[in-house]
Design a protein around this motif. Structure first.
Motif, PDB file in Angstrom:
ATOM      1  N   ASN A 100       7.375   6.852  -1.654  1.00 32.79           N
ATOM      2  CA  ASN A 100       6.068   7.299  -1.183  1.00 32.79           C
ATOM      3  C   ASN A 100       5.040   6.184  -1.298  1.00 32.79           C
ATOM      4  O   ASN A 100       4.273   5.933  -0.369  1.00 32.79           O
ATOM      5  N   VAL A 101       5.009   5.517  -2.445  1.00 31.17           N
ATOM      6  CA  VAL A 101       4.021   4.465  -2.686  1.00 31.17           C
ATOM      7  C   VAL A 101       4.231   3.288  -1.739  1.00 31.17           C
ATOM      8  O   VAL A 101       3.280   2.680  -1.256  1.00 31.17           O
ATOM      9  N   GLY A 102       5.498   2.982  -1.454  1.00 34.86           N
ATOM     10  CA  GLY A 102       5.798   1.837  -0.599  1.00 34.86           C
ATOM     11  C   GLY A 102       5.751   2.124   0.884  1.00 34.86           C
ATOM     12  O   GLY A 102       5.948   1.213   1.706  1.00 34.86           O
ATOM     13  N   GLY A 107       5.609  -5.369   6.771  1.00 32.44           N
ATOM     14  CA  GLY A 107       5.576  -6.825   6.909  1.00 32.44           C
ATOM     15  C   GLY A 107       5.857  -7.587   5.638  1.00 32.44           C
ATOM     16  O   GLY A 107       5.654  -8.806   5.585  1.00 32.44           O
ATOM     17  N   LEU A 108       6.308  -6.898   4.582  1.00 32.73           N
ATOM     18  CA  LEU A 108       6.656  -7.571   3.339  1.00 32.73           C
ATOM     19  C   LEU A 108       8.169  -7.641   3.181  1.00 32.73           C
ATOM     20  O   LEU A 108       8.896  -6.766   3.667  1.00 32.73           O
ATOM     21  N   ARG A 116       5.122  -5.026  -5.393  1.00 31.28           N
ATOM     22  CA  ARG A 116       3.830  -4.361  -5.192  1.00 31.28           C
ATOM     23  C   ARG A 116       3.893  -2.894  -5.615  1.00 31.28           C
ATOM     24  O   ARG A 116       2.954  -2.372  -6.238  1.00 31.28           O
ATOM     25  N   VAL A 117       5.004  -2.218  -5.301  1.00 39.39           N
ATOM     26  CA  VAL A 117       5.164  -0.820  -5.697  1.00 39.39           C
ATOM     27  C   VAL A 117       5.111  -0.694  -7.219  1.00 39.39           C
ATOM     28  O   VAL A 117       4.392   0.161  -7.766  1.00 39.39           O
ATOM     29  N   ALA A 148      -1.930   5.781  -5.801  1.00 37.10           N
ATOM     30  CA  ALA A 148      -1.150   4.537  -5.786  1.00 37.10           C
ATOM     31  C   ALA A 148      -0.745   4.168  -4.361  1.00 37.10           C
ATOM     32  O   ALA A 148      -0.795   2.995  -3.967  1.00 37.10           O
ATOM     33  N   ARG A 149      -0.351   5.168  -3.571  1.00 38.81           N
ATOM     34  CA  ARG A 149       0.045   4.899  -2.182  1.00 38.81           C
ATOM     35  C   ARG A 149      -1.130   4.352  -1.373  1.00 38.81           C
ATOM     36  O   ARG A 149      -0.967   3.440  -0.548  1.00 38.81           O
ATOM     37  N   ALA A 150      -2.325   4.901  -1.612  1.00 40.06           N
ATOM     38  CA  ALA A 150      -3.503   4.426  -0.882  1.00 40.06           C
ATOM     39  C   ALA A 150      -3.903   3.023  -1.318  1.00 40.06           C
ATOM     40  O   ALA A 150      -4.418   2.237  -0.512  1.00 40.06           O
ATOM     41  N   LEU A 151      -3.688   2.693  -2.596  1.00 40.72           N
ATOM     42  CA  LEU A 151      -4.074   1.381  -3.113  1.00 40.72           C
ATOM     43  C   LEU A 151      -3.061   0.294  -2.800  1.00 40.72           C
ATOM     44  O   LEU A 151      -3.404  -0.895  -2.782  1.00 40.72           O
ATOM     45  N   ALA A 152      -1.811   0.679  -2.552  1.00 41.75           N
ATOM     46  CA  ALA A 152      -0.735  -0.304  -2.389  1.00 41.75           C
ATOM     47  C   ALA A 152      -1.009  -1.356  -1.314  1.00 41.75           C
ATOM     48  O   ALA A 152      -0.788  -2.554  -1.544  1.00 41.75           O
ATOM     49  N   PRO A 153      -1.528  -0.999  -0.127  1.00 35.98           N
ATOM     50  CA  PRO A 153      -1.786  -2.029   0.904  1.00 35.98           C
ATOM     51  C   PRO A 153      -3.045  -2.850   0.660  1.00 35.98           C
ATOM     52  O   PRO A 153      -3.436  -3.641   1.511  1.00 35.98           O
ATOM     53  N   GLN A 154      -3.693  -2.642  -0.514  1.00 35.06           N
ATOM     54  CA  GLN A 154      -4.933  -3.348  -0.871  1.00 35.06           C
ATOM     55  C   GLN A 154      -6.008  -3.185   0.219  1.00 35.06           C
ATOM     56  O   GLN A 154      -6.455  -4.162   0.830  1.00 35.06           O
ATOM     57  N   PRO A 155      -6.439  -1.937   0.441  1.00 35.19           N
ATOM     58  CA  PRO A 155      -7.434  -1.674   1.494  1.00 35.19           C
ATOM     59  C   PRO A 155      -8.791  -2.284   1.146  1.00 35.19           C
ATOM     60  O   PRO A 155      -9.116  -2.506  -0.022  1.00 35.19           O
ATOM     61  N   ASP A 156      -9.592  -2.529   2.173  1.00 38.39           N
ATOM     62  CA  ASP A 156     -10.959  -3.004   1.948  1.00 38.39           C
ATOM     63  C   ASP A 156     -11.829  -1.897   1.346  1.00 38.39           C
ATOM     64  O   ASP A 156     -12.802  -2.172   0.642  1.00 38.39           O
ATOM     65  N   LEU A 157     -11.482  -0.649   1.651  1.00 32.75           N
ATOM     66  CA  LEU A 157     -12.256   0.488   1.163  1.00 32.75           C
ATOM     67  C   LEU A 157     -11.318   1.663   0.958  1.00 32.75           C
ATOM     68  O   LEU A 157     -10.416   1.892   1.763  1.00 32.75           O
TER      69      LEU A 157
END
Length: 354
Positions: A100-102, A107-108, A116-117, A148-157
């Motif tokens: 789920n988190v990943g 592209g990784l 990252r997960v 954690a899933r929302a933070l994983a791609p390192q969003p701007d917001l």
């Protein structure tokens, strides 16, 4: 300003009234903002517009020095680099926590993805549950997986829409504290929507109070509580009652006279000339009215609500005026009993008499 919303309006098709009407607010990088207000006030609509799910009809939204929305321009959701956490978590039941988190990591390489997960799972303290499935987790743990899933791609917001609404009251407050610490450690800029004041104050660097599509106030939680910018904000945030008051100068000091007694030279209060003849109304919150057996001001207890460490007493003064008082629960009094009370407040919230 990292998130900069200027004079933004949103109107749903076929409706004359704006769902969001001329809202302006801003967040610096790493700040957490919370939009607070009654149902239907436009807070979730504004969140959806920031995410790219609703067009705007006026104004501008900038994120990380990029214009992402104007009436003539709307960047695609994926181009905005915005993460979202929803009320229902929206976890995939057939995937493990790690899967789920990943899910959004594209592209990784497999190694970078796994790293990252594990990094985000450590951030939310769920490393030991990486191979569990959502149904085996508690509500609080599922919320952490969604975060954690929302933070994983390192969003701007990061946008959070009523993220704790499905949890019990005690867990909600504890999780709000935890999520704030997680976002601060990750240095994530976030904007959350809630109708719960305790959640808002636990989470926020800045609080916005909305009413009928308009933003009445955008300020620190302390200022919103102690220096409300409108009568609506004063009434919406915290519990209290309005009482008539007379402001006057006496021996060079400001005196605030109320039915519960007088305040001499409070730290923050308008001068008498702010109101005609110095007459106004003062907001008395439950923590402003304290139990004092030596006081000459007496009131009758007409209701008592046990809250563990405190009793919330509803007190009736002579003439029928009622006020609230939060009293430590070792002061046990009965309905019908008369008790002494006095004012203990520095920030005096005043408005024109209604």
């Amino acid at each position: 300003m990292y998130l900069d919303i200027q004079n933004t309006s949103i109107r749903y098709s076929g409706q004359a009234q704006f769902a969001v009407d001329g809202v302006s607010l801003g967040l610096m990088a790493g700040e957490i903002g919370v939009l607070l207000g009654p149902s239907g006030c436009g807070k979730t609509t504004l969140l959806r517009a920031i995410a790219g799910l609703e067009p705007i009809v006026a104004g501008q939204i900038r994120l990380a020095d990029r214009v992402v929305a104007t009436p003539a321009l709307s960047l695609d959701v994926k181009q905005r680099r915005v993460g979202m956490v929803f009320q229902d978590y929206a976890l995939f039941p057939h995937m493990t926590v790690a899967q789920n988190v990943g899910y959004g990591l594209h592209g990784l390489s497999a190694t970078a993805r796994e790293h990252r997960v594990q990094e985000v799972l450590a951030l939310v303290d769920l490393q030991a549950s990486s191979q569990a499935y959502p149904h085996a987790l508690s509500g609080g743990q599922q919320q952490r997986v969604a975060l954690a899933r929302a933070l994983a791609p390192q969003p701007d917001l990061l946008l959070l829409d009523e993220p704790f609404s499905n949890l019990d009251v005690e867990l909600r407050q504890r999780l709000a504290d935890d999520v704030r610490q997680i976002l601060k450690r990750a240095r994530t800029t976030a904007l959350m929507v809630t109708h719960d004041q305790q959640e808002a104050f636990a989470m926020a660097d800045k609080v916005g109070v909305m009413k009928q599509g308009r933003l009445d106030q955008w300020d620190t939680p302390y200022a919103v509580y102690h220096r409300p910018g409108s009568r609506f904000v004063a009434e919406f945030v915290g519990r209290g009652v309005w009482v008539p008051a007379q402001l006057r100068m006496e021996a060079g000091q400001l005196l605030v006279q109320t039915p519960v007694g007088a305040l001499s030279d409070p730290q923050e209060c308008p001068l008498p000339d702010a109101y005609k003849d110095g007459r106004c109304e003062v907001l008395l919150r439950s923590d402003d009215v304290v139990y004092d057996p030596a006081s000459t001001v007496r009131a009758t207890i007409v209701r008592k609500d046990f809250q563990g460490a405190d009793f919330l007493y509803t007190l009736e003064l002579e003439g029928g005026l009622q006020v609230l008082s939060l009293v430590p629960s070792h002061h046990q009094h009965e309905v019908g009993e008369r008790v002494g009370i006095r004012l203990d407040m520095d920030h005096v919230v005043t408005f024109e008499a209604a």
